[in-house]
Design an enzyme around this catalytic site. Sequence first.
Site, short mmCIF file in Angstrom:
data_model
loop_
_atom_site.label_atom_id
_atom_site.label_comp_id
_atom_site.label_asym_id
_atom_site.label_seq_id
_atom_site.Cartn_x
_atom_site.Cartn_y
_atom_site.Cartn_z
N GLY A 97 -106.30 71.17 -6.02
CA GLY A 97 -105.55 71.06 -4.77
C GLY A 97 -104.28 71.88 -4.81
N GLY A 98 -103.17 71.25 -4.46
CA GLY A 98 -101.90 71.97 -4.39
C GLY A 98 -101.49 72.59 -5.71
N ILE A 114 -113.75 63.08 -12.08
CA ILE A 114 -113.53 63.14 -13.52
C ILE A 114 -113.83 61.78 -14.17
CG2 ILE A 114 -111.07 62.54 -13.46
CD1 ILE A 114 -112.78 65.12 -15.80
N ALA A 132 -105.01 56.28 -10.89
CA ALA A 132 -106.22 55.84 -11.57
C ALA A 132 -106.82 56.99 -12.39
CB ALA A 132 -107.24 55.33 -10.55
N ALA A 133 -106.90 58.15 -11.77
CA ALA A 133 -107.46 59.31 -12.48
C ALA A 133 -106.55 59.74 -13.62
CB ALA A 133 -107.69 60.47 -11.52
N CYS A 172 -98.47 35.82 4.75
CA CYS A 172 -97.78 35.22 5.89
C CYS A 172 -96.86 36.22 6.59
CB CYS A 172 -97.01 33.98 5.48
SG CYS A 172 -96.06 34.19 3.99
N CYS A 195 -97.30 50.21 -26.64
CA CYS A 195 -98.11 50.72 -25.54
C CYS A 195 -99.47 50.04 -25.54
CB CYS A 195 -98.28 52.23 -25.67
SG CYS A 195 -99.33 52.92 -24.38
#
Lengths: 359, 644
Positions: free
Chosen positions: B27-28, B97, B121-122, B174, B436
Site C-alpha cells: 500500500g502506501g 500473510i 493483528a498482522a 448503556c 514479554c
Amino acid sequence: MIEKEDSIISEEEAAQYDRQIRLWGLDAQKRLRGSRVLLVGLRGLGAEVAKNLILAGVKGLTMLDHELVTEESCRAQFLIPVNNQGQNRAQASLERAQYLNPMVEVKADTDRVETKPDEFFLQFEAVCLTGCSRDLMVRVDQLCFQHNIKLFCGDVFGYHGYMFSDLGQEHNYVEEKPKVVKPKTEESNDGPEAKKTKIDPNETTMIKKTACFCSLKLALEVDWTNEKAKSSLKHTPHFSTTQSIVFSPFVPLFVPTVLLKFRTDKGRDPHPESFEADAMLLRQIRDDVLEAMGLSSDLLPHDFVSYCFSEMAPVCAVVGGVLGQEVVKALSQRDAPHKNFFFFDGMKGSGVVDYFGPK
Amino acid sequence: MVQLVGSLRKELADSLSACRVLVVGAGGIGCELLKNLVLTGFKNIEVIDLDIIDVSNLNRQFLFQKKHVGKSKAQVAKESVLQFCPTANITAYHDSIMNPEYNVEFFRNFMLVMNALDNRAARNHVNRMCLAADIPLIESGTAGYLGQVTVIKKGLTECYECQPKPTQKTFPGCTIRNTPSEPIHCIVWAKYLFNQLFGEEDADQEVSPDTADPELSWNPADTEARATASDQDGDIKRVSTKDWARSTGYDAVKLFNKLFKDDIQYLLTMDKLWKKRKAPLPLDWLEIQKLACPQEVTGTGLKDQQVLGVAGYSQLFSRSVETLRSMLADKGDGAELVWDKDDPPAMDFVTAAANLRMHIFSMNMKSRFDIKSMAGNIIPAIATTNAVIAGLIVLEALKILSGDVEQCRTIFLNKQPNPRKKLLVPCALDPPSANCYVCASKPEVTVKLNVHNTLVLALQDKILKEKFGMVAPDVQIEDGKGTILISSEEGETEANNSKFLSDFGIRHGSRLQVDDFLQDYTLLVNVIHCEDLEKDVEFEVVGDAPDKAPTPPSAQEDKNVANGNKDSAEPSTSSKAPAEQDDVLIVDSDEEEPSSSTMDVRMESGGHKRKLHDAETGEASAKRQRLDQPLAADEEDDDIIALD
C-alpha cells in the site's frame, strides 16, 4: 499570493484526493490546484520531487533537464523506462510522470536552465532546483525573491542530502489549532455531557502567521570564523581538561559545501568511474573548507568521501519527501515551513532543520 | 581500495543482489518501499498483500493508476516496478500473510522481512513468525505527517509486543443504547443498527433501550409506564430488531418512528437517567416533513462536507433504507450485507441514522465527510510521509545486511523539528523485555475472568485471538490429564465452544497451555476467577493498563502521540476483531509543541496508535524522560566536535 480558484472540486478529484483533503483541508488542496511549479533536474532526487508534487495535485509541473539518459540513470530513477538511452531525461520521464496523475499538466523542457531568460521563471508559483551549480542557484533565487516566487533547492550526494528554501521576505500561512470546547455554551454543542477538552474536527481555528526568509546568497555568506559562529565552549567529563568540545552548528553544512565546490570546479558530481581522482579532489576541497572554518580536518572521518558518490535511492526518497512537502506547504500556505535548510545524513538517520543567514 | 557500485561499496552491493527479502503490504509504504529496494539494487523481492486497489489509494500509492482499480495491489505493484526495472525478480502474492501456508519455513527463506502494514493483528503475527524464524524484521508506520521505523531482532531488541499496548476502546452498552453524550456514540449506534437490520446480528450490538442499565434502579411503578410506552408493533424486548423490521417490510417511516420516536419516549420513562442530563427529544416523521424545505447546494466546498438539516437526514434515512432493502432482497434468502464505508447506501444510512440520533440528544450534526472519517476509521495519508519512511526502512536494511545491526535505530519522523532541531529523531533500540508475553523464554500471562460465564468460544476468539494475537490456538488444561479444551483442527472441539470454562473444571488458579503452532508460540495462561468485573468487561489481563475512555487533561493530550488524525479519540466502531485499517506505530511527538495541531490519542479498532508513549500506563513518562535529557545516550548527537 497564490489565488485559490474558487471553483468546485470535481467528484473525481474529491475521490482521488480524499485522504489528503482529510489532512490538509479543501482550501489547501484548491491552492495546490492553482499552482504551477518548475522542477529543474530529473535525476534521482528530481524524480522523487516530481512524483510527490504530481500526486499532490498541482496545476502544472514543468520538468526541465538538458541531460541525456545514461545507463546509470536507468538504475537511479523510476520514471524512466529502460531502453531509453540517449533520450533526453525530462522527455523520457514524461510519460510515467503523467500517468501518476492525469489531472496535472506535466511538461518536459529539454533546454539548459542557464540559457533560460528571466521571464521564463515568472510563469511559476514555485521553482525547485536540483543538480544545479551554486552560482545558478544564487542567481535564480535572486530573481524569484524579487517576484515573490517560492524557491527551493536540493541535492543528494551519496548518503547525504540537503534542501534549502526561500519563501520570500514575508511568507503568510495559517496553522490550524483545535478550538477548546467549553461545556454548556451555545456555540458548540457536542452533547449533554460534553467534556471540557473535547476536540471536535469542526471546532478548529485558523491562526495566521508570517515567516521571513533570506536569500540563498546571504544564507551561504556565513562568516565561519567569527565568535558567534563558534558558539559555546563546553567541557565534559568524557574529555581530558586539555580538550574542549565545541558545538558547531555548521557540521551539517560541510558535506554540501564540499560537494557544491566540487561541482563548480569539475562541472559534474563525483563519479564512481573516476573514484580515485575524484576522491583525491574531494579530500583536497574538504581540507580547504575546514581550514577556512578554522577547524581540524579530523572532523570528518577519513573515508567520508566514499559516502558521497552518486545518489542513493533511499536518500533521494527522504530528501525528496521533505522537499516535496515543503513545496506543498508553501503553495497551500498552510503549516509552518522549515526555515531554511534541512540536512539529512543517511548513515545516521538524522534529519535536522537549521537556519543560516542574517538574524 | 574502495570499489563502488553506484553509492554502495561493492561487497554490500553484491550481497544485496543475492539476498531475498519479503515485503508485507503493497500500500502506501509498500509502493514506496518496493521502488526504493529495486533502485538500491535488491534483486529478489517477494511482496504480499490481500487487498485490491481503491481510487482513494491513488493520491499516494503511485505504482497504481485509475485503470487498476479493483485489481490486486501486490500484482499490479510488481508489474509497475518491472516497467522501470525489468531485471528485478519479484514474486507477488494476493493473499493474507496470516494464511498458514506462510509458515516458519517460508519466513526462513528471507534474509530480512519488512512490514508495510496497517493493522495490529498482522503486525503481531509477523512479529511472532520472525521471532520463530529468527529473521530480522523492520517495522514501520505512518499517519498523516508522522511516521516511525524500527528494527526487531530476536534476542537483541524488543519485539513488537514487548511493551503492552492499550487495547481498542469500546463503549459500555448503556452509553450506546441509552445515554450517548458524544457524536461517536451515535455513530457506533448507527453502525450497530445497520448490522441489526441488514447485516449479521450480534448480541453485543444491541440498539434498543437497555433496561439493564445500572443507572436505573428497578422500580415496580415504572413497569406500567414502560408497558404503555412500548410501541404497538411488539414488545421491543422480545422481538429481534431484524425480525421486527422484516415484519413491516422495512418500511422506512415505521422504522423511523420506532427508532427516533417510540424508543426515545421509552428512554424518557427511565427518568433517573435524565436527572442530570439533558433529556432526548423524540422526532416525528410527519412533523419533520412539514418543516422540509429544498436543500440548497451552497458554496464551493465538497458536497460531502455540507451539513443538512433534520429534514434532509430524514430523507436520506428513508432513501438509504429503501436502497438497502432492495439490495438485501436481491441477495436472496438469509442474505446479509456487510457494512463498508465505501458503499454509498451503507454510508448514507449511517450518516443519516447517526445524525438523527445526535439531533435527538442535542448534539450538533455532522457532515457525511466527518462521519465517514469516524465510522470508517479513516487515517489521512499523503505520499511524502510514506516516501520518507520507506527511505529510512531501506537505510536500516542496509545496516542489517552489512552486519551492522548495532547501528540500527528507531527513527521518528515529526511534523516540526524538536527543540534540538531534529525533524528525524533516531533513538537507540531497547533490549527485549524480560516479561514479554511473546518473546520471553517461557511467556506467561494472568487473566481475570468469571469461569462460570465465560464460554470456551469467547476464550478462543476474544482472549486468545483478539487479545493475544494468535491465529490458530490449541489449548490444553494443565489438570494432570492434559484435557484438550480447544483444537485448531476444524471440527475437533466444536462441541466445547458453547460450554463454560467451569464445565471443564477450570477454576481459580487453573493453568492453560496455549500453543499456536503456526507462530511457533506457547503461552501459559493463569486463570483468576473473578465475579465482580465491570459491566461489559469480559476479562482483564493482569498487568495491563485498565481500559477506559481517555479523558486526559489537555496538557497531557498535547504531549501524547500524534497520529495526524484530526478526530477525537476513536474507539472501536465495530465490535469484531478488526481487519480494518488503522494504526500506525507510535510516533514520539515533540515535547514542546504538538507535532500535529489537533492531536489526540487515537485508539480504535484493530489497531492502536499508542504504544510506548502512553501517559496512562506511566510508561511514557519514563520513556520520554530518557529522550528529554540533553545528550541522552540513546539520542544521536553529531553536533559535537572534539578539538585537540
